[in-house]
Design a protein around this motif. Sequence first.
Motif, mmCIF file in Angstrom:
data_model
loop_
_atom_site.group_PDB
_atom_site.id
_atom_site.type_symbol
_atom_site.label_atom_id
_atom_site.label_comp_id
_atom_site.label_asym_id
_atom_site.label_seq_id
_atom_site.Cartn_x
_atom_site.Cartn_y
_atom_site.Cartn_z
ATOM 1 N N THR A 138 62.619 68.377 77.802
ATOM 2 C CA THR A 138 62.084 66.979 78.103
ATOM 3 C C THR A 138 60.592 67.306 77.619
ATOM 4 O O THR A 138 60.082 66.204 76.739
ATOM 5 N N PHE A 139 59.803 68.038 77.974
ATOM 6 C CA PHE A 139 58.487 68.048 77.637
ATOM 7 C C PHE A 139 58.415 68.116 76.035
ATOM 8 O O PHE A 139 57.434 67.776 75.593
ATOM 9 N N SER A 140 59.070 69.074 75.607
ATOM 10 C CA SER A 140 58.941 69.540 73.946
ATOM 11 C C SER A 140 59.117 68.299 73.143
ATOM 12 O O SER A 140 58.668 67.944 72.267
ATOM 13 N N LEU A 141 60.192 67.547 73.629
ATOM 14 C CA LEU A 141 60.561 66.463 72.888
ATOM 15 C C LEU A 141 59.525 65.213 73.069
ATOM 16 O O LEU A 141 59.201 64.641 72.163
ATOM 17 N N ASN A 142 58.830 65.135 74.354
ATOM 18 C CA ASN A 142 58.095 64.196 74.390
ATOM 19 C C ASN A 142 56.962 64.592 73.807
ATOM 20 O O ASN A 142 55.977 63.750 73.081
ATOM 21 N N ASP A 143 56.655 65.759 73.663
ATOM 22 C CA ASP A 143 55.330 66.214 72.733
ATOM 23 C C ASP A 143 55.484 66.066 71.459
ATOM 24 O O ASP A 143 54.655 65.651 70.704
ATOM 25 N N PHE A 144 56.637 66.161 70.861
ATOM 26 C CA PHE A 144 56.724 66.126 69.710
ATOM 27 C C PHE A 144 56.812 64.475 69.136
ATOM 28 O O PHE A 144 56.097 63.992 68.233
ATOM 29 N N ALA A 145 57.174 63.704 69.927
ATOM 30 C CA ALA A 145 57.050 62.083 69.890
ATOM 31 C C ALA A 145 55.667 62.007 69.685
ATOM 32 O O ALA A 145 55.359 61.017 68.821
ATOM 33 N N SER A 146 54.840 62.444 71.024
ATOM 34 C CA SER A 146 53.428 62.049 70.966
ATOM 35 C C SER A 146 52.587 62.505 69.514
ATOM 36 O O SER A 146 51.869 61.627 69.355
ATOM 37 N N ASN A 147 53.142 63.683 68.973
ATOM 38 C CA ASN A 147 52.502 64.030 67.569
ATOM 39 C C ASN A 147 52.634 62.798 66.797
ATOM 40 O O ASN A 147 51.850 62.833 65.753
ATOM 41 N N GLY A 148 53.860 62.421 66.411
ATOM 42 C CA GLY A 148 54.074 61.478 65.480
ATOM 43 C C GLY A 148 53.134 60.349 65.706
ATOM 44 O O GLY A 148 52.756 59.759 64.754
ATOM 45 N N GLY A 149 53.173 59.773 67.041
ATOM 46 C CA GLY A 149 51.988 58.672 67.373
ATOM 47 C C GLY A 149 50.469 58.914 66.866
ATOM 48 O O GLY A 149 50.044 58.122 66.622
ATOM 49 N N ILE A 150 50.132 60.162 67.363
ATOM 50 C CA ILE A 150 48.874 60.611 66.919
ATOM 51 C C ILE A 150 48.423 60.313 65.223
ATOM 52 O O ILE A 150 47.425 60.191 64.849
ATOM 53 N N LEU A 151 49.710 61.204 64.842
ATOM 54 C CA LEU A 151 49.389 61.089 63.124
ATOM 55 C C LEU A 151 49.505 59.572 62.458
ATOM 56 O O LEU A 151 48.460 59.269 61.885
ATOM 57 N N LEU A 152 50.047 58.786 63.218
ATOM 58 C CA LEU A 152 49.843 57.213 62.976
ATOM 59 C C LEU A 152 48.879 56.729 63.198
ATOM 60 O O LEU A 152 48.102 56.031 62.461
ATOM 61 N N ALA A 153 48.274 57.069 64.292
ATOM 62 C CA ALA A 153 46.798 56.316 64.925
ATOM 63 C C ALA A 153 45.830 56.908 64.164
ATOM 64 O O ALA A 153 45.035 56.070 63.706
ATOM 65 N N GLY A 154 45.846 58.222 63.650
ATOM 66 C CA GLY A 154 44.780 58.612 62.821
ATOM 67 C C GLY A 154 44.736 58.093 61.642
ATOM 68 O O GLY A 154 43.436 57.520 61.146
ATOM 69 N N GLY A 155 45.991 57.643 60.947
ATOM 70 C CA GLY A 155 46.140 56.887 59.702
ATOM 71 C C GLY A 155 45.395 55.608 59.783
ATOM 72 O O GLY A 155 44.511 55.151 59.018
#
Length: 195
Positions: A138-155
């Motif tokens: 659960t932790f790793s899946l949540n982290d992976f999803a969060s990384n996608g959000g940060i990538l989008l936010a950075g853009g």
Amino acid sequence: MGCSDDEPLQRRTLLAVLILNALLAVGLGFGGLAADSSALLANALDNASDAAVYLISFLAVGRALVWKTRAARVSGIMLLILAAGVLIDVVRRAIMGAEPVGWTMMGLALVAAAINLACLILIRRQKSKDVNMKAAETFSLNDFASNGGILLAGGLVMWLDQSWPDLLVGLIVAAIGLKGGVEILREAREVERAR
């Protein structure tokens, strides 16, 4: 109590993801401070919390079910505390102002996504029904999803030249943390009831 065949592999897997998450927490923490990014700092705190949880889970391998459910409960509570901390940071940055650096956010999000994907693959190879291994997944899946959000936010931060996408992702990371914490606590309670 005898050692099952999958316990040494579980220990090695948990130790590997513990080390990866601890290193990632340090890198994201420094990056978040340098980039003035709530989303990166939230992710750093999340990975630090994950590392602590993986340590607890590592220590729980091979122990009685009651010890494992208690370890999972601690994991869930830590995730809820993390989510509250992230919410406080987002509110503070919204009030005080922030100037996140989009390209740093995107670069670190890609690195973190690769590391979290590797952790998720390692954990899923276990095919374990153990409550602590499920929490780790659960932790790793949540982290992976969060990384996608940060990538989008950075853009979006780069494109719009505004900080709100960073704050929004910080809020989303907090929501993911709340959801994950509640799920882990629910699963630990169900395992305890089934005994």
